[in-house]
Design an enzyme around this catalytic site. Sequence first.
Site, PDB file in Angstrom:
ATOM      1  N   ASP A 483       3.217  -2.528  -7.570  1.00 17.16           N
ATOM      2  CA  ASP A 483       1.930  -2.156  -6.901  1.00 17.16           C
ATOM      3  C   ASP A 483       2.353  -2.853  -5.447  1.00 17.16           C
ATOM      4  O   ASP A 483       1.834  -2.498  -4.728  1.00 17.16           O
ATOM      5  CB  ASP A 483       0.561  -3.148  -7.254  1.00 17.16           C
ATOM      6  CG  ASP A 483      -0.271  -2.605  -8.349  1.00 17.16           C
ATOM      7  OD1 ASP A 483      -0.111  -1.403  -8.154  1.00 17.16           O
ATOM      8  OD2 ASP A 483      -1.141  -3.496  -9.406  1.00 17.16           O
TER       9      ASP A 483
HETATM   10  C1  BGC Z   1      -0.701  -4.969 -12.248  1.00 17.17           C
HETATM   11  C2  BGC Z   1       0.045  -3.873 -12.628  1.00 17.17           C
HETATM   12  C3  BGC Z   1       1.350  -4.195 -11.881  1.00 17.17           C
HETATM   13  C4  BGC Z   1       1.980  -5.301 -11.847  1.00 17.17           C
HETATM   14  C5  BGC Z   1       3.261  -4.785 -10.495  1.00 17.17           C
HETATM   15  C6  BGC Z   1       0.647  -6.232 -12.313  1.00 17.17           C
HETATM   16  O1  BGC Z   1      -0.086  -7.268 -11.439  1.00 17.17           O
HETATM   17  O2  BGC Z   1      -1.591  -5.569 -13.125  1.00 17.17           O
HETATM   18  O3  BGC Z   1      -0.512  -2.771 -11.962  1.00 17.17           O
HETATM   19  O4  BGC Z   1       2.063  -2.514 -12.207  1.00 17.17           O
HETATM   20  O5  BGC Z   1       1.873  -5.773 -10.636  1.00 17.17           O
HETATM   21  O6  BGC Z   1       3.248  -4.804  -9.357  1.00 17.17           O
END
Ligand code: BGC
Length: 812
Positions: A483
């Site tokens: 993200d």
């Molecule tokens: C989110 C995921 C994401 C991950 C890496 C997590 O907090 O829930 O959807 O892929 O972080 O960024």
Amino acid sequence: MKFGHFDDKAKEYVITNPKTPYPWINYLGNEDFFSLISNTAGGYTFYKDAKFRRLTRYRYNNVPVDNGGKYFYINDGGDVWSPGWKPVKADLDNYSCAHGMSYTRITGERNGVEAEVTYFIPLGTWAEVQKVKLKNTSGATKKLKFFSFIEWCLWNAEDDMQNLQRNLSTGEVEVEGSVIYHKTEFKERRNHYAFFSVNAPIQGFDTDRDTWKGTYNDFDRPDAVFEGEPRNSEAHGWSPCASHYLEIELAPGEEKDLTFVLGYIEVDKDNKWESKNVINKNPAKAVIERFDTVEKVDAELKKLSDYWSKLLSTYELTSGDEKLDRMVNIWNQYQCMVTFNMSRSASFFETGIGRGMGFRDSSQDLIGFVHQVPERARERIIDIASTQFEDGSAYHQYQPLTKRGNHTLGGGFNDDPLWLILSTTDYIKESGDMGILDEMVPYDNDESKATTHFEHLKRSFYFTVNNLGPHGLPLIGRADWNDCLNLNCFSEDPNESFQTTGNKKGFTAESLMIAGSFVLYGKEFIKLCQVLGKDDDAAEAQKHVDAMIEAVKKDGWDGEWYLRAYDYYGKKVGSSENEEGKIFIESQGFCGMAGIGVEDGLVHKSMDSVKEHLDCEYGIVLQQPAFTKYYIEYGEISTYPAGYKENAGIFCHNNPWIMIAEAQIGNGDRAFEYYRKVAPAYLEEISDLHKVEPYVYCQMIAGKDAFKPGEGKNSWLTGTAAWNYVAITQYILGVKPDYNGLSINPSIPSKWDGYKITRRFRGATYHIEVSNPSHVSNGVSSMEVDGKTIEGCIVPIQPEGTEVTVKVTLGK
Ligand code: BGC
């Protein structure tokens, strides 16, 4: 240093020191109605949705961190204490908190009084039961003044914290007998209320928080409790609460049981009132009656325990390593259920008002849960798919109460659609239910646009095909799995969200993580088409997968590892050419699991590079070298201090991708070495450093560049649970459901002699014994099913109700 111990027989973690390095929590409830509870009875309760239907209040970012919960107070001749140590924090002669499977039992003893409180949510019930046992362990009669306490939340947890100019005037309650009812907004648009009862006559009560505790006091020093006198207050606005007051006399050795019930009721619109302004209490009374004796409560506890024993027995390992057994048999499976239920909504790090159910998060959570209750996984798949758009893309999140896509966050995370192929094919392999593919499923919850679920999968696959960049690799959109790798964001305004800001048109930045995912789940899509006899679809899809493999080999390989991405300018990300962020875990994991270029040694090389550059004492870090400044073209990833979160933290979620890739190429030793590093049971001895619970995975452990490497954060709600479960059970121990049977292909440390697994699969039970006489890591040399040798390593599906013995011998 430890703060408790595992009791595997009882399936509990027993905390014996209330001052854990951080609150160590548990979850109550399995469906619809849930509570979070800490080792000192902090936490809260909600119905379905921690944002929209919060029953009790909880303050995040509080000082101290865990303040407010389901508290009991004992005033023993002027000496006031709480069984869970907090809130009063009077020293206890004995303290323990046993977190078990959907229940928590807190016991405190002081000056010859023992108080045990068991908190749980009975199966199929919208109520939390608190079973209290008080015992006089002294030689003299005890006259105790006993107080309960909870604080009502005015339903919408976000509004409750913000809209005080209204909310401080809306609170309404009713008290009848020993039941306190919370009915704020009931007379207008809400057809629901809550109640808190006790199964004994009370000698007083309070429903106005500040009258009860005194405006300037904290929960640790409520006036009513310290003075031993309830105020019998009736809340009109301000902050409604519920506190029962009971006078209890105990002869030496005597014991008394009380049952408190905190419940939630929905009524028909036409049947809301008993008389003017008096709520219809009949449905609440019916719930209270179900738990009004200790026998009834114990029977419910037994049901809960049987339910868990049955669920967990779907996969049972005997390995000789007690830490491994407790992870696989108890805690990892339990955490998978919790993440399935909560997605990323409510924990002590997720406030319940921010994130709902994630399209990618919930799809992944499901792969670690589907063997437990496949029917619930099916329902979840349909809910997720219903938030997909017609072009195959998706809302990134949806609210559990409404099941509608979250508009504020929107979509544009280009990895999202592919996860649906993973969750659906895993579900079918587990259950054999091909029927799900024929279900009519809407787009954006619009029934008029429904197609078959198979068509949804097809659109998921073609979303990537239709969104390729200049190198024929998938466009990243707002972000892929990570993200925080925001290649189209370019934000200079601290008030902008990295996740929703897109200052550049996303026509150039490409992701190697999605490329790997497309090949991996594209192959799954092809296999599914073949199983269904859709050969044209399979052939067409194969062309796209082949093209992607070629694109990765041509423009996605950096020489020693897979690149991570191309940025907006078409520059490489995750290349030896970069100054920082030269190598990333996600593309090694996904291209590795997809086996891209394995025939040319690419996967082996990539795994060796991970070992060399990313592995450290506490796990595999996300990338190296860590970013030391803000890269506007990379976004949020470069905002974290080095060693934390996505900036070179150990993201436990993607460590298992490497375990799986290693296992697939036969490196069982390395796969298991990585497994041990992040599996919480192996970290129990360093609890003071690790900080978070030793019985569940956390999202992130601080990496080697951090101030305090090894310190964990964001426990419980993380895809780590599902992925580690899949890595250990399906790829290392090697027992994996397939369309036509149970595939058995271990990849283990070569020094292991063998192990046993009992696996229930499509109604039959498989007793599997793996032996490793020549001490290899990988390679099945022979397999016998009920004494008969079979070719290959798939045990064919056995008739329902039967039990078979499978003997697997590893060797050259
Ligand atoms: C989110 C995921 C994401 C991950 C890496 C997590 O907090 O829930 O959807 O892929 O972080 O960024």
